[in-house]
Design an enzyme around this catalytic site. Sequence first.
Site, PDB file in Angstrom:
ATOM      1  CB  SER A  88      -0.878   0.067   1.237  1.00  0.00           C
ATOM      2  OG  SER A  88      -1.759  -0.981   1.258  1.00  0.00           O
ATOM      3  N   PRO A 138      -0.379  -2.431   8.456  1.00  0.00           N
ATOM      4  CG  PRO A 138       1.019  -3.824   7.195  1.00  0.00           C
ATOM      5  CD  PRO A 138      -0.373  -3.249   7.234  1.00  0.00           C
ATOM      6  N   GLY A 139       1.520  -0.392   8.183  1.00  0.00           N
ATOM      7  CA  GLY A 139       2.339   0.809   8.220  1.00  0.00           C
ATOM      8  C   GLY A 139       2.915   1.299   6.894  1.00  0.00           C
ATOM      9  N   GLY A 140       2.369   0.821   5.782  1.00  0.00           N
ATOM     10  CA  GLY A 140       2.891   1.256   4.471  1.00  0.00           C
ATOM     11  C   GLY A 140       2.779   2.756   4.245  1.00  0.00           C
ATOM     12  CG  ASP A 160     -13.673   3.721  16.012  1.00  0.00           C
ATOM     13  OD1 ASP A 160     -13.250   3.854  14.843  1.00  0.00           O
ATOM     14  OD2 ASP A 160     -14.879   3.678  16.300  1.00  0.00           O
ATOM     15  CG  ASP A 166      -5.442   2.500   2.978  1.00  0.00           C
ATOM     16  OD1 ASP A 166      -6.367   2.516   2.150  1.00  0.00           O
ATOM     17  OD2 ASP A 166      -4.498   1.681   2.932  1.00  0.00           O
ATOM     18  CE  LYS A 192      -9.736   1.076   1.384  1.00  0.00           C
ATOM     19  NZ  LYS A 192      -8.371   1.043   0.868  1.00  0.00           N
TER      20      LYS A 192
HETATM   21  C1  SAM Z   1      -6.030  -1.375   3.947  1.00  0.00           C
HETATM   22  S1  SAM Z   1      -5.522  -1.515   5.596  1.00  0.00           S
HETATM   23  C2  SAM Z   1      -4.401  -0.181   5.771  1.00  0.00           C
HETATM   24  C3  SAM Z   1      -3.054  -0.436   5.165  1.00  0.00           C
HETATM   25  C4  SAM Z   1      -2.077   0.654   5.496  1.00  0.00           C
HETATM   26  N1  SAM Z   1      -2.475   1.933   4.873  1.00  0.00           N
HETATM   27  C5  SAM Z   1      -0.698   0.326   5.016  1.00  0.00           C
HETATM   28  O1  SAM Z   1      -0.196   1.014   4.128  1.00  0.00           O
HETATM   29  O2  SAM Z   1      -0.079  -0.623   5.536  1.00  0.00           O
HETATM   30  C6  SAM Z   1      -6.894  -0.957   6.467  1.00  0.00           C
HETATM   31  C7  SAM Z   1      -6.680  -0.836   7.958  1.00  0.00           C
HETATM   32  O3  SAM Z   1      -7.766  -0.089   8.486  1.00  0.00           O
HETATM   33  C8  SAM Z   1      -7.973  -0.531   9.786  1.00  0.00           C
HETATM   34  N2  SAM Z   1      -9.307  -0.091  10.228  1.00  0.00           N
HETATM   35  C9  SAM Z   1     -10.518  -0.397   9.714  1.00  0.00           C
HETATM   36  N3  SAM Z   1     -11.493   0.222  10.427  1.00  0.00           N
HETATM   37  C10 SAM Z   1     -10.870   0.930  11.386  1.00  0.00           C
HETATM   38  C11 SAM Z   1     -11.317   1.789  12.426  1.00  0.00           C
HETATM   39  N4  SAM Z   1     -12.613   2.027  12.613  1.00  0.00           N
HETATM   40  N5  SAM Z   1     -10.390   2.351  13.215  1.00  0.00           N
HETATM   41  C12 SAM Z   1      -9.087   2.134  13.041  1.00  0.00           C
HETATM   42  N6  SAM Z   1      -8.605   1.342  12.062  1.00  0.00           N
HETATM   43  C13 SAM Z   1      -9.482   0.740  11.267  1.00  0.00           C
HETATM   44  C14 SAM Z   1      -7.793  -2.040   9.709  1.00  0.00           C
HETATM   45  O4  SAM Z   1      -7.462  -2.572  10.979  1.00  0.00           O
HETATM   46  C15 SAM Z   1      -6.648  -2.158   8.700  1.00  0.00           C
HETATM   47  O5  SAM Z   1      -5.409  -2.299   9.362  1.00  0.00           O
END
Ligand code: SAM
Length: 354
Positions: free
Chosen positions: A188, A221-223, A259, A275, A304
Amino acid sequence: MSPALLLLCRPGFEKECLAEITAVAAELGHSGWARLEADSGFIRFECASALALYDALAPLVFARDVWPLLAEIDNLPAADRIAPILAALTTTLGTEAPAFGQLFCDTAEGDAYRATARFAGKFVHPLRQALRSDGRLLAKDDAKRPALHAFFPDSSRVWLGVDRPTLRPAWPMGVARLKFPASAPSRSTLKLEEAFQVFLGPAWRERLSDDRTAVDLGAAPGGWTWQLVKRGLHVDAVDNGPMNDELMATGQVSHHRADGFRWQPEHPVDWLVCDMVEQPARVAERMLDWLEAGWARQAVFNLKLPMKQRWACWRDIRERIAERLAGRQYELQARQLYFDREEITLYLALEDRP
Ligand SMILES: C[S@@+](CC[C@H](N)C(=O)[O-])C[C@H]1O[C@@H](n2cnc3c(N)ncnc32)[C@H](O)[C@@H]1O
């Protein structure tokens, strides 16, 4: 040849691309149509006033690239495809037209077009030589001048067109050429790097160099966090999921297991990125909350899109943003990036903050 625009898009998004150009054309007083080929990655928008429409166009969300057709040739002889192309340019432009700044040999990105893409990748070299010898192309590339495009539906047919440098994507055909950094925690990361280049322009690194702080909602995870850390920012990463250990070891990241729709910063930050995989309208509302409250100066976020009605979903969100920010000055850019899948990415900044 019937006047038309060629639009390249992500394979599978031809319907959205057509819905968008149809709506934008209508707003600008034009109309047109296209026969769709599913998963081809392009549409040919037949429009009697294609040139005037192109002149008035701003960047589109679902089109990676767009340019108007000048000429088309069927039955290119395999023994010499170059002569008919040079002849078509003379017929269409005459002999006195200014030389093009660049040449692009384009093809569709869909699976059915892989062999044609390989052909075009090779053919660009002899065609470039021939155009230079003919005085049609500058001896040295100049990105500020209009470029000639040759789109090959297959190796025996070509559609020729000329672009406007200000509408040209950052990479040929909008296909982002970015290398995955070995130390980044997820692929990502390329999405945010592409977003910065597309929305902030080639000087994006300088634009980020004065910034100090960012919040990343849905960070694990942190991208995305990795991109910001690389630019020297301190990042509040909000996610219940685990963050990459190496990234945490930089000391530039504070991880909050919370959250993302409720968490608030203690101090305003330079950047908000998000994201989270959630309903797009809900994400957009939360981004607006942040910007209106002054918690962040600018935001890059991902929406999305639902499987059905993807165009309508984006249109409704755009209307909602305009409604909430009525009377404010703001910059909004939206694009389905090369590294986006069933999603689009937005840049939003309020420009009239005190
Ligand atoms: C597509 S991944 C993010 C990838 C990240 N941008 C990266 O580059 O590694 C989506 C993330 O959103 C988090 N997520 C979804 N709903 C959330 C919420 N209400 N609060 C915090 N995190 C949330 C999920 O736990 C997941 O880790």
